[in-house]
Write a protein that holds these residues in place. Structure first.
Motif, PDB file in Angstrom:
ATOM      1  N   ALA A   1      28.989  75.412   4.408  1.00 43.19           N
ATOM      2  CA  ALA A   1      28.664  76.832   4.284  1.00 43.19           C
ATOM      3  C   ALA A   1      27.426  77.044   3.436  1.00 43.19           C
TER       4      ALA A   1
ATOM      5  N   THR B   1      33.352  84.526  -2.225  1.00 45.53           N
ATOM      6  CA  THR B   1      34.423  85.470  -1.949  1.00 45.53           C
ATOM      7  C   THR B   1      35.742  84.734  -1.724  1.00 45.53           C
TER       8      THR B   1
ATOM      9  N   GLU C   1      36.199  84.633   4.142  1.00 47.00           N
ATOM     10  CA  GLU C   1      35.001  85.092   4.840  1.00 47.00           C
ATOM     11  C   GLU C   1      35.318  86.035   5.989  1.00 47.00           C
TER      12      GLU C   1
ATOM     13  N   LYS D   1      29.422  90.705   1.485  1.00 46.42           N
ATOM     14  CA  LYS D   1      28.346  89.774   1.840  1.00 46.42           C
ATOM     15  C   LYS D   1      27.159  90.530   2.436  1.00 46.42           C
TER      16      LYS D   1
ATOM     17  N   THR E   1      25.981  81.552  -0.099  1.00 46.61           N
ATOM     18  CA  THR E   1      27.307  82.149   0.085  1.00 46.61           C
ATOM     19  C   THR E   1      28.355  81.086   0.379  1.00 46.61           C
TER      20      THR E   1
ATOM     21  N   SER F   1      33.076  80.721   0.522  1.00 47.71           N
ATOM     22  CA  SER F   1      34.356  81.430   0.402  1.00 47.71           C
ATOM     23  C   SER F   1      35.500  80.437   0.444  1.00 47.71           C
TER      24      SER F   1
END
Length: 328
Positions: A11, A31, A34, A43, A59, A61
């Motif tokens: 990711a 997070t 996702e 996001k 990013t 998650s």
């Protein structure tokens, strides 16, 4: 943790492809999942703000709420990739040692939505106030009738769950713990309490259990709108959906649509896009000037109601739809 790390690396590689410019602030966003529309909108807000401010956004998650192993791996990888600020919606306190290590290397760590010990700052909804708003609404909408309340909660010990629960109790005019407590208030009016994990299926099961305990329940507090949808399904199955008031928190597009349909009477709307955008802006400020964010920053909450009630400030479904997140 060995199983989670490769997924996070993948990711991150997607999000961080290309070389970083020397003066380009690097900011990470982690997070809980996702796929949840709340985090999708978060996001979106972070991505737009990073582009606007000339920052590089990484990013990652977890695979589900509670997947702290993936979040820990993401913190470590983002730190190694040069992130000066990491924004996190925490899945649990297991991340705290990794957070501290990142901070020791000069990384600013900001909590989004879910508070955790040691974060440099928190950008989030005032969840206690969100609970108060729906409590006030439910009290006024009940019109003086004796209350028999079902409390459909998140899970034990979660600060957001406790703040919403206790805020609702205070707004309804019942004895309640304050916003700092993770203990759930109980009174004679709260005839049933059950955990839902914020899940629709578990919300339905919880409501079915509560109806068995007391078929005369006339108010249902729910931790979020999926749990509210589950509660409504249980009530409809029992032929009681028209005699029970359901209130909730979140303000996603599906939840606001349910307010419009009369499934939910009112919901407190929060703003994940704003949380993330403000977090990115704080990250850029830290990278360029060295000034860290600190304390709690309230990102706002609005009561969205199908029908207004006297004495409680609210906005209509159209306003909620204009500001909602998720699929419309």
């Amino acid at each position: 943790m060995k199983k989670s790390a490769p997924l996070i690396l993948s990711a991150l590689a997607l999000a961080a492809s290309g070389a970083f410019a020397a003066n380009e602030p690097v900011i990470g966003l982690i997070t809980k999942t996702e796929t949840n529309p709340f985090f999708v909108k978060m996001k979106e807000g972070a991505t737009a703000e990073a582009k606007k401010m000339g920052a590089k956004l990484l990013t990652a998650s977890g695979k589900k709420d509670g997947d702290t192993a993936s979040q820990i791996a993401a913190i470590e990888n983002m730190t190694a990739r040069g992130a000066k600020t990491i924004l996190i919606t925490s899945s649990g306190d297991a991340i705290l040692p990794a957070v501290k290590k990142a901070q020791e290397k000069g990384v600013q760590v900001i909590a989004l939505d879910s508070p955790f010990d040691g974060a440099d700052a928190l950008f989030a909804t005032d969840n206690y106030k969100a609970g108060e708003l729906i409590g006030q609404y439910a009290k006024a909408a009940l019109g003086g009738k004796p209350a028999k309340i079902a409390m459909l909660d998140l899970f034990p010990g979660h600060p957001v769950g406790a703040q919403r629960h206790n805020g609702f109790m205070k707004g309804f005019g019942l004895q309640a713990n304050d916003a700092k407590s993770n203990e759930l208030s109980k009174t004679a009016e709260t005839v049933c309490a059950a955990d839902t994990d914020g899940n629709q299926a578990k919300g339905q099961t919880a409501m079915e259990t509560c109806l068995q305990k007391d078929p005369a329940i006339n108010v249902v507090y729910t931790i979020n709108e999926p749990a509210a949808a589950g509660a409504y399904n249980a009530l409809k199955k029992a032929g009681k959906e028209k005699g029970v008031l359901i209130v909730s928190v979140d303000g996603g597009c599906a939840g606001v649509a349910d307010v419009g349909k009369g499934v939910i009477a009112a919901t407190s709307q929060q703003y994940p896009l704003k949380m993330a955008a403000m977090g990115v802006a704080a990250g850029v400020e830290y990278a360029k000037g060295g000034k860290k964010a600190s304390g709690y920053v309230d990102t706002g909450v609005t009561l969205i109601a199908g029908k207004p009630v006297a004495g409680v400030d609210s906005k209509d479904v159209k306003t909620g739809t204009d500001l909602c997140w998720g699929k419309k």
